[in-house]
Motif scaffolding. Sequence first.
Motif, PDB file in Angstrom:
ATOM      1  N   MET A  42      -2.562  20.158  15.120  1.00  0.00           N
ATOM      2  CA  MET A  42      -1.719  19.609  14.051  1.00  0.00           C
ATOM      3  C   MET A  42      -2.416  19.733  12.698  1.00  0.00           C
ATOM      4  SD  MET A  42      -0.071  16.308  15.991  1.00  0.00           S
ATOM      5  CE  MET A  42       0.630  15.621  14.515  1.00  0.00           C
ATOM      6  N   LEU A  43      -3.710  19.475  12.668  1.00  0.00           N
ATOM      7  CA  LEU A  43      -4.461  19.633  11.417  1.00  0.00           C
ATOM      8  C   LEU A  43      -4.464  21.099  10.971  1.00  0.00           C
ATOM      9  CD1 LEU A  43      -7.483  17.222  11.918  1.00  0.00           C
ATOM     10  CD2 LEU A  43      -5.744  17.082  10.139  1.00  0.00           C
ATOM     11  N   ASP A  78     -14.346  17.126  11.771  1.00  0.00           N
ATOM     12  CA  ASP A  78     -14.736  15.824  12.315  1.00  0.00           C
ATOM     13  C   ASP A  78     -14.164  15.582  13.699  1.00  0.00           C
ATOM     14  OD1 ASP A  78     -16.061  15.349   9.966  1.00  0.00           O
ATOM     15  OD2 ASP A  78     -14.512  14.033   9.120  1.00  0.00           O
ATOM     16  N   THR A  79     -13.030  16.224  14.009  1.00  0.00           N
ATOM     17  CA  THR A  79     -12.396  15.965  15.303  1.00  0.00           C
ATOM     18  C   THR A  79     -12.977  16.833  16.412  1.00  0.00           C
ATOM     19  OG1 THR A  79     -10.631  17.572  14.938  1.00  0.00           O
ATOM     20  CG2 THR A  79     -10.219  15.283  14.246  1.00  0.00           C
ATOM     21  N   GLU A 128     -10.279  18.954   2.087  1.00  0.00           N
ATOM     22  CA  GLU A 128     -10.328  17.651   2.771  1.00  0.00           C
ATOM     23  C   GLU A 128      -9.774  17.747   4.192  1.00  0.00           C
ATOM     24  OE1 GLU A 128      -8.127  15.128   0.132  1.00  0.00           O
ATOM     25  OE2 GLU A 128      -9.800  14.897  -1.259  1.00  0.00           O
ATOM     26  N   THR A 129      -8.696  18.502   4.362  1.00  0.00           N
ATOM     27  CA  THR A 129      -8.094  18.646   5.689  1.00  0.00           C
ATOM     28  C   THR A 129      -9.015  19.431   6.605  1.00  0.00           C
ATOM     29  OG1 THR A 129      -5.917  18.608   4.637  1.00  0.00           O
ATOM     30  CG2 THR A 129      -5.993  19.317   6.921  1.00  0.00           C
ATOM     31  N   ARG A 130      -9.668  20.472   6.072  1.00  0.00           N
ATOM     32  CA  ARG A 130     -10.639  21.229   6.878  1.00  0.00           C
ATOM     33  C   ARG A 130     -11.796  20.331   7.302  1.00  0.00           C
ATOM     34  NH1 ARG A 130     -10.089  26.686   3.656  1.00  0.00           N
ATOM     35  NH2 ARG A 130      -8.640  27.713   5.057  1.00  0.00           N
ATOM     36  N   TYR A 160      -8.086  15.814  22.106  1.00  0.00           N
ATOM     37  CA  TYR A 160      -8.268  16.112  20.689  1.00  0.00           C
ATOM     38  C   TYR A 160      -7.720  17.475  20.283  1.00  0.00           C
ATOM     39  CZ  TYR A 160     -11.058  11.932  20.560  1.00  0.00           C
ATOM     40  OH  TYR A 160     -11.458  10.624  20.640  1.00  0.00           O
ATOM     41  N   GLU A 161      -7.395  18.303  21.280  1.00  0.00           N
ATOM     42  CA  GLU A 161      -6.875  19.631  20.959  1.00  0.00           C
ATOM     43  C   GLU A 161      -5.551  19.553  20.205  1.00  0.00           C
ATOM     44  OE1 GLU A 161      -8.367  22.642  21.280  1.00  0.00           O
ATOM     45  OE2 GLU A 161     -10.096  21.432  21.868  1.00  0.00           O
TER      46      GLU A 161
END
Length: 146
Positions: free
Chosen positions: A49-50, A34-35, A27-29, A43-44
């Motif tokens: 952070m993700l 999506d970003t 889910e995190t990947r 967005y970097e």
Amino acid sequence: MNKEQILNTIKIKVEEKVHAFEKLIAETRASNNDTKSSMGDKYETGREMLQQEINNLQRQLNETLSQQAVLQKITSEPSLKVQNGALVKTDKGLFYVSVSVGEIIFNDQKIMTVSVESPLIKAMSGKTKDDQFMINTMLQTIEEIW
């Protein structure tokens, strides 16, 4: 005490943790993908952070997989001394020496799962029924070992 059923309960709990971590990582990947945008540096930081979160989840998954490997080596054979796979009753509680997954309830009894690396198990390692040991200035007596 049925050590085989207790061991199976712990294996199921660890298996559930593995699946939960795998799902969270996926889910995190997906949210990381999506970003991805041409919006620039804004967005970097979010993507980094993700990525750190994915790395953290991956580390936790690897630890859980290590626990799973330890559990595969444990048998439900009776034990005469405190060692990996032993179910130990002291005057303070019931402990299953395996991996640390917290407290489980088995036949309406609380059993703490404890790693051989824990200070408690190091203090009682190799001891037999009726032996005493000291942990945190508290004297405990081993009442039974299965």
